[in-house]
Write a protein that holds these residues in place. Structure first.
Motif, PDB file in Angstrom:
ATOM      1  N   TRP A   1      -8.280  -8.545  -1.420  1.00  0.00           N
ATOM      2  CA  TRP A   1      -8.067  -8.404   0.023  1.00  0.00           C
ATOM      3  C   TRP A   1      -7.685  -9.729   0.677  1.00  0.00           C
ATOM      4  CZ3 TRP A   1      -7.239  -4.041   2.418  1.00  0.00           C
ATOM      5  CH2 TRP A   1      -7.765  -2.841   1.924  1.00  0.00           C
TER       6      TRP A   1
ATOM      7  N   PHE B   1       0.799  -1.228   0.000  1.00  0.00           N
ATOM      8  CA  PHE B   1       0.000   0.000   0.000  1.00  0.00           C
ATOM      9  C   PHE B   1       0.833   1.279   0.000  1.00  0.00           C
ATOM     10  CE2 PHE B   1      -2.860  -3.169   1.891  1.00  0.00           C
ATOM     11  CZ  PHE B   1      -3.992  -2.979   1.115  1.00  0.00           C
TER      12      PHE B   1
ATOM     13  N   ASN C   1      -2.974  -2.441  -5.787  1.00  0.00           N
ATOM     14  CA  ASN C   1      -3.482  -2.986  -4.541  1.00  0.00           C
ATOM     15  C   ASN C   1      -5.006  -2.875  -4.538  1.00  0.00           C
ATOM     16  OD1 ASN C   1      -4.274  -0.328  -3.391  1.00  0.00           O
ATOM     17  ND2 ASN C   1      -2.052   0.024  -3.290  1.00  0.00           N
ATOM     18  N   PRO C   2      -5.698  -3.408  -3.522  1.00  0.00           N
ATOM     19  CA  PRO C   2      -7.167  -3.370  -3.538  1.00  0.00           C
ATOM     20  C   PRO C   2      -7.762  -1.958  -3.577  1.00  0.00           C
ATOM     21  CG  PRO C   2      -6.400  -4.976  -1.947  1.00  0.00           C
ATOM     22  CD  PRO C   2      -5.195  -4.235  -2.412  1.00  0.00           C
ATOM     23  N   LEU C   3      -6.979  -0.961  -3.170  1.00  0.00           N
ATOM     24  CA  LEU C   3      -7.468   0.416  -3.191  1.00  0.00           C
ATOM     25  C   LEU C   3      -7.195   1.111  -4.518  1.00  0.00           C
ATOM     26  CD1 LEU C   3      -6.316   1.536   0.383  1.00  0.00           C
ATOM     27  CD2 LEU C   3      -8.565   0.689  -0.332  1.00  0.00           C
ATOM     28  N   GLY C   4      -6.492   0.437  -5.403  1.00  0.00           N
ATOM     29  CA  GLY C   4      -6.156   1.024  -6.700  1.00  0.00           C
ATOM     30  C   GLY C   4      -4.653   1.060  -6.902  1.00  0.00           C
TER      31      GLY C   4
ATOM     32  N   ASP D   1      -4.641  -7.432  -6.178  1.00  0.00           N
ATOM     33  CA  ASP D   1      -5.702  -6.470  -5.855  1.00  0.00           C
ATOM     34  C   ASP D   1      -6.850  -7.116  -5.080  1.00  0.00           C
ATOM     35  OD1 ASP D   1      -6.536  -8.052  -7.931  1.00  0.00           O
ATOM     36  OD2 ASP D   1      -7.413  -6.441  -9.118  1.00  0.00           O
TER      37      ASP D   1
END
Length: 332
Positions: free
Chosen positions: A285, A44, A115-118, A283
């Motif tokens: 979680w 992140f 990552n999962p947030l972009g 990407d």
């Protein structure tokens, strides 16, 4: 027939060392925070791209002297494509995972810049000063954090009284910095005859090539394996690098069979479970579960190696004392 001295010598036990490592980490769960925090940062945290610096160099590869001929065109184009792929997906911050001593990381094997947030915050490094400067910062930070990590693990195995823990950590850090330098010098010395051997191997048939390369790889492993416990001697016995190297060599020399099985068992355990930990996409979680699982397993195995080293060192010392006793008995 076994003598009384034989019965007093206890060989290092692989399963007991692994069990002790898992118990130690279970009782001191904060140890897994080191790999967890590193992986979360690489996942992140900000990214540092180096393709802005390296891509022009790769593009100019055909212009180098001796590489401009038509015969080399296909090979050069293939080489350019490989290196473009590498530098385009390379995040310089992964060099925080230093070798041979450092904090283990799962995210170094996963694709960067997602990552999962972009997409994370990205910094582009375009000059040699920027690339080398940040690489040096990451390298020193990685070795320091690795020293801190192994320092905390070693204190759970053998807690020696320290007048100044900060001074001890700094001394250990400098020994850690010297270790890759020594290994690099050793590899350079080994590479001189290996280059000559490789040139001879390429002249042989394809079938024998693979066999000879396997033999050479085994020889390299056999040469480097005696150094495996050098960090353990630095952090457990507070030895300097050269003394730690000699300690590691003497311990491995006497316990070679058991040590080889311990290393193989540890690698199979870590690498086998890594296929499970890395199965989620970068990407997803669910990769967080992999990071937690990897941190626990790898910390437990590293801690187990410290337990094993203590047993192996005691075994080696007992064997050497027994040999000295026999020599004195024969001479008298």
């Amino acid at each position: 027939m076994n003598t009384s001295s034989d019965k007093q010598i206890v060989k290092p036990r692989i399963f007991q060392a692994l069990l002790a490592g898992f118990n130690t980490v279970a009782n001191k769960p904060y140890l897994i925070l080191f790999p967890i925090l590193l992986d979360l940062f690489l996942w992140f945290g900000p990214s540092w791209r180096v393709d802005g610096f390296f891509l022009p160099l790769i593009q100019n590869l055909p212009n180098l002297p001796g590489l401009s001929s038509v015969d080399n065109a296909a090979l050069i184009k293939e080489t350019q494509a490989i290196w473009r792929e590498i530098v385009t997906n390379f995040d310089l911050s992964v060099t925080l995972r230093t070798l041979p001593i450092g904090i283990p990381s799962l995210m170094t094997s996963k694709p960067s810049f997602l990552n999962p947030l972009g997409h994370p915050i990205t910094f582009n490094l375009d000059s040699i000063a920027q690339v080398f400067g940040f690489w040096l910062v990451f390298l020193l930070a990685g070795y320091f954090l690795g020293s801190l990590y192994l320092n905390h693990i070693s204190k759970q195995i053998v807690h020696l009284p320290e007048e100044n823990p900060s001074s001890t950590l700094i001394k250990e850090f400098f020994q850690v910095i010297l270790m890759p330098v020594i290994l690099l010098i050793l590899l350079l010395i080994i590479s001189i005859p290996l280059l000559f051997i490789f040139s001879l191997i390429t002249l042989m048939g394809q079938g024998i090539n693979h066999f000879l390369f396997l033999i050479i790889g085994t020889l390299l492993l056999w040469i480097l394996m005696p150094l495996i416990f050098t960090p353990h001697a630095i952090f457990l016995f507070k030895q300097n690098l050269l003394t730690a190297i000699m300690t590691s060599i003497s311990v491995v020399k006497i316990s070679m069979g058991k040590t080889a099985w311990f290393i193989l068992s540890s690698l199979l355990l870590i690498q086998g479970l890594n296929y499970l930990w890395t199965s989620p996409d970068v990407d997803d979680w669910f990769l967080l579960i992999g990071i937690l699982g990897h941190a626990f397993i790898v910390s437990a195995v590293i801690t187990a190696s410290f337990h094993y080293f203590i047993d192996a060192a005691q075994f080696a010392q007992a064997i050497m004392l027994e040999r000295e006793s026999k020599q004195q008995h024969l001479s008298s």
